[in-house]
Design an enzyme around this catalytic site. Structure first.
Site, PDB file in Angstrom:
ATOM      1  N   ASP A 194      58.554  49.712   2.912  1.00 12.09           N
ATOM      2  CA  ASP A 194      59.048  48.410   2.450  1.00 12.09           C
ATOM      3  C   ASP A 194      60.520  48.271   2.863  1.00 12.09           C
ATOM      4  O   ASP A 194      61.118  49.233   3.337  1.00 12.09           O
ATOM      5  CB  ASP A 194      58.905  48.272   0.925  1.00 12.09           C
ATOM      6  N   ASP A 213      64.335  47.196   1.703  1.00 10.71           N
ATOM      7  CA  ASP A 213      65.239  46.917   0.580  1.00 10.71           C
ATOM      8  C   ASP A 213      66.547  46.366   1.122  1.00 10.71           C
ATOM      9  O   ASP A 213      67.073  46.852   2.122  1.00 10.71           O
ATOM     10  CB  ASP A 213      65.517  48.201  -0.202  1.00 10.71           C
ATOM     11  N   ASP A 259      70.906  58.139  -4.138  1.00 14.58           N
ATOM     12  CA  ASP A 259      70.546  59.542  -4.353  1.00 14.58           C
ATOM     13  C   ASP A 259      70.928  60.462  -3.192  1.00 14.58           C
ATOM     14  O   ASP A 259      71.788  61.325  -3.328  1.00 14.58           O
ATOM     15  CB  ASP A 259      69.062  59.686  -4.750  1.00 14.58           C
TER      16      ASP A 259
HETATM   17  P1  ATP Z   1      60.283  54.940   0.052  1.00 14.29           P
HETATM   18  O1  ATP Z   1      60.339  53.472  -0.304  1.00 14.29           O
HETATM   19  O2  ATP Z   1      59.950  55.239   1.461  1.00 14.29           O
HETATM   20  O3  ATP Z   1      59.513  55.746  -0.926  1.00 14.29           O
HETATM   21  P2  ATP Z   1      63.088  54.761  -0.543  1.00 14.29           P
HETATM   22  O4  ATP Z   1      64.223  55.688  -0.236  1.00 14.29           O
HETATM   23  O5  ATP Z   1      63.174  53.387   0.003  1.00 14.29           O
HETATM   24  O6  ATP Z   1      61.780  55.498  -0.080  1.00 14.29           O
HETATM   25  P3  ATP Z   1      62.946  53.490  -3.080  1.00 14.29           P
HETATM   26  O7  ATP Z   1      62.413  54.018  -4.362  1.00 14.29           O
HETATM   27  O8  ATP Z   1      62.321  52.311  -2.444  1.00 14.29           O
HETATM   28  O9  ATP Z   1      62.937  54.720  -2.090  1.00 14.29           O
HETATM   29  O10 ATP Z   1      64.492  53.229  -3.326  1.00 14.29           O
HETATM   30  C1  ATP Z   1      65.312  52.521  -2.405  1.00 14.29           C
HETATM   31  C2  ATP Z   1      66.685  53.133  -2.395  1.00 14.29           C
HETATM   32  O11 ATP Z   1      67.283  53.007  -3.685  1.00 14.29           O
HETATM   33  C3  ATP Z   1      66.742  54.620  -2.088  1.00 14.29           C
HETATM   34  O12 ATP Z   1      66.722  54.882  -0.713  1.00 14.29           O
HETATM   35  C4  ATP Z   1      68.047  55.022  -2.725  1.00 14.29           C
HETATM   36  O13 ATP Z   1      69.144  54.665  -1.939  1.00 14.29           O
HETATM   37  C5  ATP Z   1      68.062  54.158  -3.984  1.00 14.29           C
HETATM   38  N1  ATP Z   1      67.430  54.860  -5.099  1.00 14.29           N
HETATM   39  C6  ATP Z   1      66.144  54.765  -5.506  1.00 14.29           C
HETATM   40  N2  ATP Z   1      65.891  55.530  -6.573  1.00 14.29           N
HETATM   41  C7  ATP Z   1      67.060  56.148  -6.858  1.00 14.29           C
HETATM   42  C8  ATP Z   1      67.476  57.066  -7.863  1.00 14.29           C
HETATM   43  N3  ATP Z   1      66.617  57.522  -8.766  1.00 14.29           N
HETATM   44  N4  ATP Z   1      68.779  57.459  -7.858  1.00 14.29           N
HETATM   45  C9  ATP Z   1      69.645  56.978  -6.947  1.00 14.29           C
HETATM   46  N5  ATP Z   1      69.304  56.134  -5.982  1.00 14.29           N
HETATM   47  C10 ATP Z   1      68.053  55.705  -5.921  1.00 14.29           C
HETATM   48 MG    MG Z   2      61.826  51.764  -0.380  1.00 11.66          MG
END
Ligand code: ATP
Ligand code: MG
Length: 476
Positions: A97, A99, A176
């Protein structure tokens, strides 16, 4: 309980905040001494990677995400792609997705997009809808950690609410991992990097931003995310990011069960279940998520349960790779099958009949698990269906097989039986019988289900029962 009165807790918290700020400073200093080939913006220590120095092309970005970025830009807001999509695009992978991060508040985002809804309490966000695709637009979070209406910190360090808005430079430090804190700027198509994420990305290293002990305490789910990303990306955990997990796994117990359920689905149903399972066990995280299962795996003196679970996960991973649908209840049934069997066996030893024993055991196993990972009701119902059908497969005489075939969850239950048979937990002949029965014509079915000839009372295909032995169990 959110406590501002507990002095000791507050002291620890403010010490942590001081460390956090100190760390941030150190990080910035290192970044500012970056190599000369990388542009450094004058007012901060970001490294800017211009379009020519990275591989992200607009052709790889979802049209809807581009629309959101462009419209925010047109409305004079800052707009960046951030997080997993940037990380995945840099690997040449298709992101799950997209963001977006912006300096517009959720309300301002809503003014720009009619197809927008503000969601979340803990983290207020805007969702912009384009048919089935949702683009998540998050306002930059501020860097100051302090108790206020907009930001609530638990005495154990967990961040319970975080709605203090800030600038990109501040937002970076709230993310994170360094590779998740890369920002693709729609104004000039550059990638902005404050934390050395590009370098870590190139080295395939997953590194938590800031002091890992604090960051895990702030949000223990980051430990699960560390495992998930390491496996999915094939990255190595930086030693400082890895080490605290061994000792801090218990922190996960404070996470609401609904959130842990969501994480469990991401951990096991996104194509990397086998390795994820191994890593979670290695770090002691699996024991927190599925304690009853972990106990069985730890104490049993044979390999059936482990083999069975590995096969179930392997199956899911293969289905995911083939683009087939994955139902959480099937894998969850497999994950909790062993504890269910053990408990049912104990009840039967104490004289309970099989049906009641399995029902009672299912109630118990599920009610314990729900407290940790809030399995929704429709999932637990389907799990019961799959489980309770297992014993019915051995009844191959008369009208029962016909009735079983009509059950809505027959296919899943049969697949489950097959998995058990493949790993020695059920009779392979029984699987053959049912495979044949499903495609047989009326005559054949009648013959197959005919009562046994006189003298023989043993039903056809009676499965070999395997009894799970535990090291601690007394001889029966
Ligand atoms: P994917 O969507 O492929 O699982 P993602 O890194 O995009 O991985 P998301 O849960 O969509 O994960 O979160 C988007 C972004 O928000 C992350 O890349 C990170 O920068 C931030 N983020 C998400 N969860 C956390 C957390 N628990 N603590 C700190 N930052 C976070
Ligand atoms: Mg994501």
């Amino acid at each position: 309980m959110v406590s501002a009165s507990n002095n000791q807790a507050l002291k620890i918290k403010y010490r942590d905040i001081a460390i956090f700020k100190f760390f941030k400073k150190i990080f910035s200093v290192n970044e500012s001494s970056a190599s000369a080939s990388i542009a450094t913006s004058p007012e901060s220590q970001a490294r800017i990677y211009p379009r020519a120095e990275h591989c992200i092309s607009r052709a790889q970005i979802s049209e809807n995400a581009l629309k959101v970025l462009q419209r925010l830009k047109k409305a004079d807001y800052e707009a960046y792609l951030v997080g997993g999509c940037v990380r995945d695009l840099l690997l040449g992978r298709e992101p799950k997705d997209f963001d977006v991060a912006t300096n517009a508040s959720p309300e301002q985002v809503k003014q720009v997009f009619r197809n927008c809804r503000i969601i979340g309490r803990r983290f207020r966000l805007a969702h912009v809808f384009f048919g089935r695709e949702i683009i998540e637009v998050a306002t930059f979070r501020g860097s100051e950690l302090e108790e206020s209406d907009q930001q609530v910190i638990h005495e154990d360090g967990r961040l319970l609410r975080d709605n203090v808005f800030g600038t990109l430079e501040e937002d970076v430090w709230r993310r994170d991992f360094t590779v998740n804190a890369l920002y693709y700027n729609i104004r000039d198509f550059s990638v902005v990097d404050y934390t050395g994420g590009m370098q870590d990305h190139a080295n395939a290293v997953l590194r938590l931003i800031g002091d890992p002990n604090i960051r895990y305490r702030e949000d223990p789910v980051r430990m699960l995310r560390a495992i998930r990303f390491a496996v999915k990306l094939g990255f190595t955990l930086h030693p400082d990011t890895e080490q605290p997990i061994y000792t801090q796994a218990e922190l996960l117990k404070s996470i609401p069960a609904a959130r842990l359920y969501d994480e469990v689905l991401k951990l096991f149903l996104t194509g990397y279940g086998v390795q994820t399972f191994e890593m979670l066990r290695h770090y002691g995280l699996f024991a927190i998520l599925f304690p009853a299962t972990d106990k069985c795996l730890e104490t049993e003196d044979h390999d059936f349960p482990r083999l069975f679970l590995s096969r179930a996960l392997e199956n899911s991973d293969l289905r995911f790779a083939d683009g087939k649908s994955l139902t959480p209840y099937f894998l969850l049934s497999a994950l909790l099958w062993e504890p269910l069997q053990l408990m049912a066996a104990k009840l039967m030893i104490n004289g309970e009949n099989e049906t009641i024993a399995y029902q009672t055991a299912a109630n118990e196993v599920l009610s314990r698990q729900i407290k940790i990972t809030a399995l929704p009701r429709h999932i637990t119902q389907s799990m019961r269906d799959v489980w309770f059908m297992q014993n019915k497969f051995s009844r191959t005489v008369g009208s029962r097989p016909y009735r079983l075939l009509e059950q809505p969850k027959f296919r899943a239950a049969f697949d489950f039986l097959q998995l058990r048979a493949e790993t020695g937990g059920a009779d392979a002949e029984l699987v053959e019988w049912w495979t044949h029965f499903q495609v047989a014509d009326e005559d054949q079915r009648r013959q197959m289900t005919a009562p046994p000839k006189s003298g023989s009372t043993k039903p056809k295909g009676k499965p070999r029962r395997y009894r799970a032995k535990t090291k601690s169990s007394k001889p029966q």
